[in-house]
Motif scaffolding. Structure first.
Motif, short mmCIF file in Angstrom:
data_model
loop_
_atom_site.label_atom_id
_atom_site.label_comp_id
_atom_site.label_asym_id
_atom_site.label_seq_id
_atom_site.Cartn_x
_atom_site.Cartn_y
_atom_site.Cartn_z
N ASN A 1 -53.21 5.30 -14.53
CA ASN A 1 -52.36 4.16 -14.24
C ASN A 1 -51.02 4.66 -13.72
O ASN A 1 -50.32 5.41 -14.41
N GLN A 2 -50.67 4.27 -12.49
CA GLN A 2 -49.44 4.75 -11.87
C GLN A 2 -48.51 3.61 -11.51
O GLN A 2 -48.95 2.48 -11.28
N ILE A 3 -47.24 3.93 -11.47
CA ILE A 3 -46.24 3.01 -10.96
C ILE A 3 -45.70 3.60 -9.66
O ILE A 3 -45.50 4.82 -9.57
N THR A 4 -45.52 2.77 -8.65
CA THR A 4 -45.04 3.24 -7.35
C THR A 4 -43.78 2.48 -6.97
O THR A 4 -43.61 1.31 -7.33
N TRP A 5 -42.91 3.15 -6.24
CA TRP A 5 -41.68 2.52 -5.76
C TRP A 5 -41.16 3.30 -4.56
O TRP A 5 -41.65 4.40 -4.26
N THR A 6 -40.17 2.72 -3.88
CA THR A 6 -39.53 3.38 -2.75
C THR A 6 -38.10 3.73 -3.13
O THR A 6 -37.37 2.89 -3.67
N GLU A 7 -37.72 4.96 -2.88
CA GLU A 7 -36.37 5.42 -3.23
C GLU A 7 -35.85 6.32 -2.11
O GLU A 7 -36.50 7.31 -1.76
N GLY A 8 -34.70 5.93 -1.55
CA GLY A 8 -34.15 6.70 -0.44
C GLY A 8 -35.06 6.72 0.77
O GLY A 8 -35.10 7.71 1.51
N GLY A 9 -35.82 5.63 0.95
CA GLY A 9 -36.72 5.55 2.09
C GLY A 9 -38.02 6.29 1.91
O GLY A 9 -38.84 6.32 2.84
N THR A 10 -38.24 6.86 0.74
CA THR A 10 -39.45 7.65 0.49
C THR A 10 -40.28 7.01 -0.61
O THR A 10 -39.75 6.58 -1.64
N GLY A 11 -41.58 6.95 -0.40
CA GLY A 11 -42.46 6.42 -1.42
C GLY A 11 -42.59 7.39 -2.58
O GLY A 11 -42.75 8.60 -2.39
N ARG A 12 -42.50 6.87 -3.79
CA ARG A 12 -42.57 7.69 -5.01
C ARG A 12 -43.63 7.12 -5.94
O ARG A 12 -43.98 5.93 -5.88
N ALA A 13 -44.11 7.97 -6.87
CA ALA A 13 -45.09 7.52 -7.85
C ALA A 13 -44.97 8.35 -9.11
O ALA A 13 -44.53 9.51 -9.06
N ALA A 14 -45.33 7.79 -10.22
CA ALA A 14 -45.33 8.51 -11.50
C ALA A 14 -46.34 7.83 -12.41
O ALA A 14 -46.79 6.70 -12.17
N ARG A 15 -46.67 8.51 -13.49
CA ARG A 15 -47.56 7.92 -14.48
C ARG A 15 -46.85 6.74 -15.15
O ARG A 15 -45.64 6.79 -15.39
N TRP A 16 -47.60 5.70 -15.47
CA TRP A 16 -47.06 4.52 -16.14
C TRP A 16 -47.53 4.51 -17.59
O TRP A 16 -48.73 4.65 -17.87
N ARG A 17 -46.61 4.37 -18.53
CA ARG A 17 -46.95 4.28 -19.95
C ARG A 17 -46.55 2.92 -20.49
O ARG A 17 -45.43 2.47 -20.28
N SER A 18 -47.47 2.30 -21.22
CA SER A 18 -47.17 1.03 -21.90
C SER A 18 -48.08 0.90 -23.11
O SER A 18 -49.29 0.70 -22.97
N GLU A 19 -47.50 1.04 -24.29
CA GLU A 19 -48.28 0.86 -25.52
C GLU A 19 -48.73 -0.59 -25.67
O GLU A 19 -49.67 -0.86 -26.42
N SER A 20 -48.06 -1.52 -25.01
CA SER A 20 -48.47 -2.92 -25.07
C SER A 20 -49.68 -3.20 -24.18
O SER A 20 -50.25 -4.29 -24.24
N GLY A 21 -50.04 -2.24 -23.34
CA GLY A 21 -51.19 -2.41 -22.48
C GLY A 21 -50.90 -3.19 -21.21
O GLY A 21 -51.82 -3.60 -20.50
N TRP A 22 -49.62 -3.40 -20.90
CA TRP A 22 -49.28 -4.14 -19.69
C TRP A 22 -49.48 -3.26 -18.45
O TRP A 22 -49.22 -2.05 -18.48
N PRO A 23 -49.93 -3.86 -17.35
CA PRO A 23 -50.09 -3.08 -16.12
C PRO A 23 -48.73 -2.69 -15.55
O PRO A 23 -47.71 -3.30 -15.86
N ALA A 24 -48.73 -1.68 -14.71
CA ALA A 24 -47.49 -1.26 -14.06
C ALA A 24 -46.95 -2.38 -13.18
O ALA A 24 -47.72 -3.05 -12.49
N PRO A 25 -45.64 -2.63 -13.21
CA PRO A 25 -45.07 -3.66 -12.33
C PRO A 25 -45.36 -3.35 -10.87
O PRO A 25 -45.31 -2.20 -10.45
N LYS A 26 -45.66 -4.40 -10.12
CA LYS A 26 -45.96 -4.20 -8.70
C LYS A 26 -44.69 -4.17 -7.85
O LYS A 26 -44.66 -3.57 -6.78
N LYS A 27 -43.63 -4.83 -8.33
CA LYS A 27 -42.35 -4.83 -7.61
C LYS A 27 -41.34 -4.03 -8.41
O LYS A 27 -41.09 -4.32 -9.58
N VAL A 28 -40.77 -3.00 -7.79
CA VAL A 28 -39.82 -2.11 -8.46
C VAL A 28 -38.64 -1.87 -7.54
O VAL A 28 -38.82 -1.58 -6.35
#
Length: 380
Positions: A2-29
């Motif tokens: 499960n990953q979260i993705t976002w754009t920072e400084g014009g570059t696409g970024r991604a990292a692992r997403w952690r949520s003990e509540s089981g919620w999916p990674a936000p789509k808008k960041v």
């Protein structure tokens, strides 16, 4: 993964997403820092846009507090009865409260913190959280993102685990782990500590052992062998640690099992979740029992696991009855259908803060709540 993705400084970024509540990674960041004001953050969070924090950590905490004030103010306004509207039933109040709590949690979870490998936070004035996160999440070999609100819960759980919860019946402390229900409501523990034991009982089953507190109480009361069961690996680890700390490992055995271990016992104890309902996070499985599954399965299987003349102790609050979620006749029907009869019932009034808080949305029901230990046996 499960990953979260976002754009920072014009570059696409991604990292692992952690949520003990089981919620999916936000789509808008969006990336946020100390220049973002609380009103803007609140509007974005309500819209489902997550804020990945790059500013000062303590400023992030202040922003979260400001979001809490705004969310709670909105919830308070929503609870005010509309002129001329019919009064809500206890069940309607409960479902509204649950929905508001879920919406509140989801909105407040929109403020995110980036972590480096090893659970370090590369933000100004960030605390050292490695030990707390290791307890909750295990090792972290790569960067990840989690909500600040969840992180604060992890830190709080670490303090509970370190300090422990004093249990009067044990004259000792139980140390709950993150994600394991803390025995802060001592009245149900006292019921187990004081109810008369079946004559000659030397073996007991503790169904759904959790932190191990009831297994420990039974062992301290002189039960020579206690077998505690749970399905959750984290709960079993927590219970084993507590039992070992109390010096009771020779008396208490802990097993991974869905309800009952093999065999029969003269005493079988169960403290199931007290409210029928769908949990919205892992920790809520200690509170909400979907379709009363654990309660019904415990009652349905109890007679087959009791020795002749043995007793089953069911520890249960009647809050569900006052909320209109499960009538008393239904519970009594399940008991009778399972071939059981009630030997006695021991009652106690709760002492927790919400029971006497008139501002609590469920105060009318909580003020009448009674916690009971039902002593059951196979019908003759």
């Amino acid at each position: 993964m499960n990953q979260i993705t976002w754009t920072e400084g014009g570059t696409g970024r991604a990292a692992r997403w952690r949520s003990e509540s089981g919620w999916p990674a936000p789509k808008k960041v969006v990336v946020a820092d100390d220049t973002m004001n609380a009103d803007t953050a609140y509007r974005l969070a309500l819209d489902g846009t997550a804020l990945l924090w790059r500013g000062d950590f303590q400023n992030a905490r202040q922003l979260l507090a400001a979001l809490v004030r705004r969310v709670d103010h909105k919830s308070a306004r929503a609870r005010r009865p509309k002129p001329g509207a019919a009064a809500a039933t206890p069940t309607e109040l409960f479902h509204r409260h649950r929905l508001q709590q879920l919406q509140r949690a989801r909105t407040l979870a929109m403020l995110l913190i980036p972590f480096e490998a090893g659970h370090t936070i590369a933000l100004r004035r960030a605390p050292a959280v490695q030990e707390a996160c290791l307890e909750a999440y295990g090792p972290a070999a790569e960067p990840y993102v989690a909500s600040l609100r969840e992180l604060l819960g992890v830190i709080g759980a670490h303090e509970w685990r370190r300090k422990g919860v004093r249990i009067a019946a044990l004259d000792a402390h139980i140390h709950p782990w993150y994600g394991v229900f803390s025995p802060v409501r001592g009245e149900y523990v006292e019921l187990v500590a004081q109810a008369p034991l079946p004559p000659g009982a030397q073996l007991a089953f503790d169904i759904g052992a959790g932190s191990g507190v009831l297994s420990a109480v039974l062992a301290r009361r002189g039960i020579l062998r206690v077998v505690g069961t749970d399905m959750d690996a984290r709960a079993l680890g927590c219970a084993r640690e507590n039992i070992a700390r109390l010096g009771l490992a020779s008396q208490v055995e802990l097993l991974e099992a869905d309800l009952f271990p093999a065999g029969r016992a003269p005493l079988v104890v169960c403290n199931p979740p007290w409210l029928p309902g769908k949990p919205s996070s892992a920790i809520e499985y200690a509170i909400y029992d979907p379709d009363s599954r654990m309660l019904r399965c415990f009652l349905g299987g109890l007679a087959a696991h009791l020795e002749p003349g043995g007793e089953g102790w069911l520890i249960l609050s009647d809050l569900a009855e006052h909320l209109g979620l499960r009538p008393r006749d239904q519970l009594l029907g399940w008991i009778a259908d399972a071939g059981l009869e009630v030997v006695a019932r021991h009652d106690v009034r709760p002492t927790h803060a919400k029971a006497s808080d008139p501002d609590d949305p469920l105060h009318a029901a909580r003020s009448r709540e009674v916690t009971s230990l039902w002593r059951l046996r196979a019908a003759r």
